[in-house]
Design a protein around this motif. Sequence first.
Motif, mmCIF file in Angstrom:
data_model
loop_
_atom_site.group_PDB
_atom_site.id
_atom_site.type_symbol
_atom_site.label_atom_id
_atom_site.label_comp_id
_atom_site.label_asym_id
_atom_site.label_seq_id
_atom_site.Cartn_x
_atom_site.Cartn_y
_atom_site.Cartn_z
ATOM 1 N N GLY A 149 0.814 -1.218 0.000
ATOM 2 C CA GLY A 149 0.000 0.000 0.000
ATOM 3 C C GLY A 149 0.845 1.265 0.000
ATOM 4 O O GLY A 149 1.980 1.296 0.503
ATOM 5 N N GLY A 150 0.260 2.321 -0.568
ATOM 6 C CA GLY A 150 0.966 3.595 -0.658
ATOM 7 C C GLY A 150 1.268 4.169 0.720
ATOM 8 O O GLY A 150 2.308 4.804 0.934
ATOM 9 N N GLN A 151 0.361 3.935 1.667
ATOM 10 C CA GLN A 151 0.555 4.481 3.013
ATOM 11 C C GLN A 151 1.874 3.967 3.594
ATOM 12 O O GLN A 151 2.655 4.723 4.186
ATOM 13 N N PHE A 181 4.900 5.601 1.925
ATOM 14 C CA PHE A 181 5.246 6.931 2.426
ATOM 15 C C PHE A 181 5.871 6.859 3.817
ATOM 16 O O PHE A 181 6.760 7.649 4.135
ATOM 17 N N TYR A 222 -2.543 15.670 1.490
ATOM 18 C CA TYR A 222 -3.090 14.408 2.021
ATOM 19 C C TYR A 222 -2.820 14.240 3.524
ATOM 20 O O TYR A 222 -1.662 14.191 3.951
ATOM 21 N N SER A 272 0.823 15.182 -3.790
ATOM 22 C CA SER A 272 -0.118 14.217 -4.366
ATOM 23 C C SER A 272 -0.752 14.861 -5.598
ATOM 24 O O SER A 272 -1.125 16.035 -5.584
ATOM 25 N N ASN A 318 -5.223 14.912 -3.155
ATOM 26 C CA ASN A 318 -6.209 14.640 -2.139
ATOM 27 C C ASN A 318 -5.925 15.652 -1.029
ATOM 28 O O ASN A 318 -4.816 15.642 -0.479
ATOM 29 N N ASP A 321 2.965 11.501 -5.583
ATOM 30 C CA ASP A 321 2.002 10.496 -5.136
ATOM 31 C C ASP A 321 0.921 10.380 -6.208
ATOM 32 O O ASP A 321 0.065 11.255 -6.350
ATOM 33 N N ALA A 366 -1.530 8.232 -6.450
ATOM 34 C CA ALA A 366 -2.598 7.322 -5.994
ATOM 35 C C ALA A 366 -3.842 7.385 -6.879
ATOM 36 O O ALA A 366 -4.504 6.371 -7.094
ATOM 37 N N TYR A 367 -4.164 8.585 -7.385
ATOM 38 C CA TYR A 367 -5.385 8.735 -8.196
ATOM 39 C C TYR A 367 -5.053 8.966 -9.668
ATOM 40 O O TYR A 367 -5.956 9.127 -10.488
ATOM 41 N N SER A 376 -0.477 3.153 -6.703
ATOM 42 C CA SER A 376 -1.220 2.264 -5.802
ATOM 43 C C SER A 376 -2.336 1.575 -6.575
ATOM 44 O O SER A 376 -2.943 2.171 -7.471
ATOM 45 N N SER A 384 -4.975 0.674 -5.018
ATOM 46 C CA SER A 384 -6.184 0.867 -4.215
ATOM 47 C C SER A 384 -7.315 1.543 -4.978
ATOM 48 O O SER A 384 -8.458 1.103 -4.943
ATOM 49 N N LYS A 385 -6.987 2.643 -5.662
ATOM 50 C CA LYS A 385 -8.081 3.423 -6.254
ATOM 51 C C LYS A 385 -8.536 2.838 -7.592
ATOM 52 O O LYS A 385 -9.468 3.343 -8.216
ATOM 53 N N ARG A 428 -4.063 -4.027 -0.472
ATOM 54 C CA ARG A 428 -2.908 -3.318 0.092
ATOM 55 C C ARG A 428 -1.677 -3.496 -0.813
ATOM 56 O O ARG A 428 -0.656 -4.064 -0.391
HETATM 57 C C1 PLP Z 1 -3.133 10.801 -1.784
HETATM 58 C C2 PLP Z 1 -3.075 9.438 -1.209
HETATM 59 N N1 PLP Z 1 -1.890 8.828 -1.112
HETATM 60 C C3 PLP Z 1 -1.764 7.602 -0.601
HETATM 61 C C4 PLP Z 1 -2.860 6.922 -0.134
HETATM 62 C C5 PLP Z 1 -2.640 5.571 0.454
HETATM 63 O O1 PLP Z 1 -3.412 4.590 -0.171
HETATM 64 P P1 PLP Z 1 -3.049 3.037 -0.105
HETATM 65 O O2 PLP Z 1 -2.231 2.808 1.122
HETATM 66 O O3 PLP Z 1 -4.383 2.369 -0.063
HETATM 67 O O4 PLP Z 1 -2.265 2.749 -1.346
HETATM 68 C C6 PLP Z 1 -4.125 7.507 -0.189
HETATM 69 C C7 PLP Z 1 -5.326 6.821 0.327
HETATM 70 O O5 PLP Z 1 -6.395 7.342 0.445
HETATM 71 C C8 PLP Z 1 -4.232 8.800 -0.751
HETATM 72 O O6 PLP Z 1 -5.413 9.429 -0.837
#
Ligand code: PLP
Length: 407
Positions: free
Chosen positions: A97-99, A102, A128, A177, A181, A209, A211-212, A237, A239-240, A247
């Motif tokens: 996962g991106g979280q 980071f 973010y 990001s 976000n 980042d 992510a989107y 990521s 995720s989106k 993850r």
């Molecule tokens: C801008 C941004 N970066 C990173 C993440 C982390 O996402 P994940 O850990 O699901 O990849 C999110 C999740 O909402 C996000 O909005």
Amino acid sequence: MAAPSAIAELMRDLGEALNTNPDLLFLGGGNPALIPEAGDIFSRHLQALLNDKALVQRWLGVYQSPQGSESLLPLLSQYLQDQGWPVSAKNLVVVNGGQSAFNRLFNLLGGPSVKGTQRIHLPMLPEYVGYRGQMIGGDAFAVSRPIIALESEHRFRYKLDRSALVLDEHSGALCLSRPTNPSANVVDLEDVRWLEGEAKRWGIPMLVDCAYGAPFPNIMAPSQAYRWRPGSVAVLSASKLGLPGLRTAVVVADEELASLLAHVGAVENLASGNTGPLLLESLIASGDIHRLTQLIPEYYQPKRKLMLALLDEHLQDVPYRIHGADGAFFVWLWLPNLPVSAKVLYQRLKARNVLVMAGNDFFFGEEASWQHARECLRLNICQSDQAMAEAVAIIASEIKALYSKAK
Ligand SMILES: Cc1ncc(COP(=O)(O)O)c(C=O)c1O
């Protein structure tokens, strides 16, 4: 990490709304929409993987290498090369996962060091909220306010204020990001290149980042796609795309940093999970990733339009402004001169079963001295049209009540 945390609160709200109390009107956290056509694609691929007995044994029974799956990395690097990224498999690291990516990046590049505390620069607020609270020894962010450009009576946009960025020998990295976000901004490519230039001048990486953004899930204008360059770090990521439960993320970085991240991953986590990388590999090998990066942005487009129309319809009598909705799946609402903090508005809405995100925590402490930072809400556009309409009606009635009480 034990301190009060906006992201922990956000995930608690999310868990309650999506798992235990589905009657809540959930315009809060960043869970992607459940898109039926995407779900069908995922099911088909997972079923095919399950039918391969030898693969299932490896899938469940073998730790992944620290850098990531040997079969995914070359395929992913070819996919990225096809989009113009100058990468090889050695630039890629699979992460849970991106979280988590980071967390590793901020702690490697920022915080206490032999040179003193190194700062992570966020060149453009709001940013973010999940970046906060991750750094061991306490957050060391240096943040810059943006220029607020008013575009029409009810629209505005944040612009990078180049003069606000001051780097020095205590700068560890820049981070942005994009799409952003919470604001749904897609910072001009020219500004991203300028930031990369500044980072290079100081010999530090620029973290982008994605992510989107491009290449997947691609919820933004394709003409604005960012392409990684050596010296920078891109975080992708799954995720989106609709896969937050897996993850899975991938960091793209110079070889030296990539191998350091893999090393840290082994210390922290032994290995990342196998399911996400296996599914990603299957999606890329079949070409279905291209179908997803078309259908996902197409799904959110009418949702975004609907949210803007609902807000324009219901907020007619209040001085609202909406940020240019360029990407991601949020709409960012600014309520100039809101008589109470957005946090109070959040609480009032929660009491009426509507969950939104108060904007305050996306301002990294600036909310104490900057009124604008207490006047914004983030609304997601991932729910059914009916839920969005019901939620906006309640949001508008609370906002109107607040403004009229203050008159
Ligand atoms: C801008 C941004 N970066 C990173 C993440 C982390 O996402 P994940 O850990 O699901 O990849 C999110 C999740 O909402 C996000 O909005």
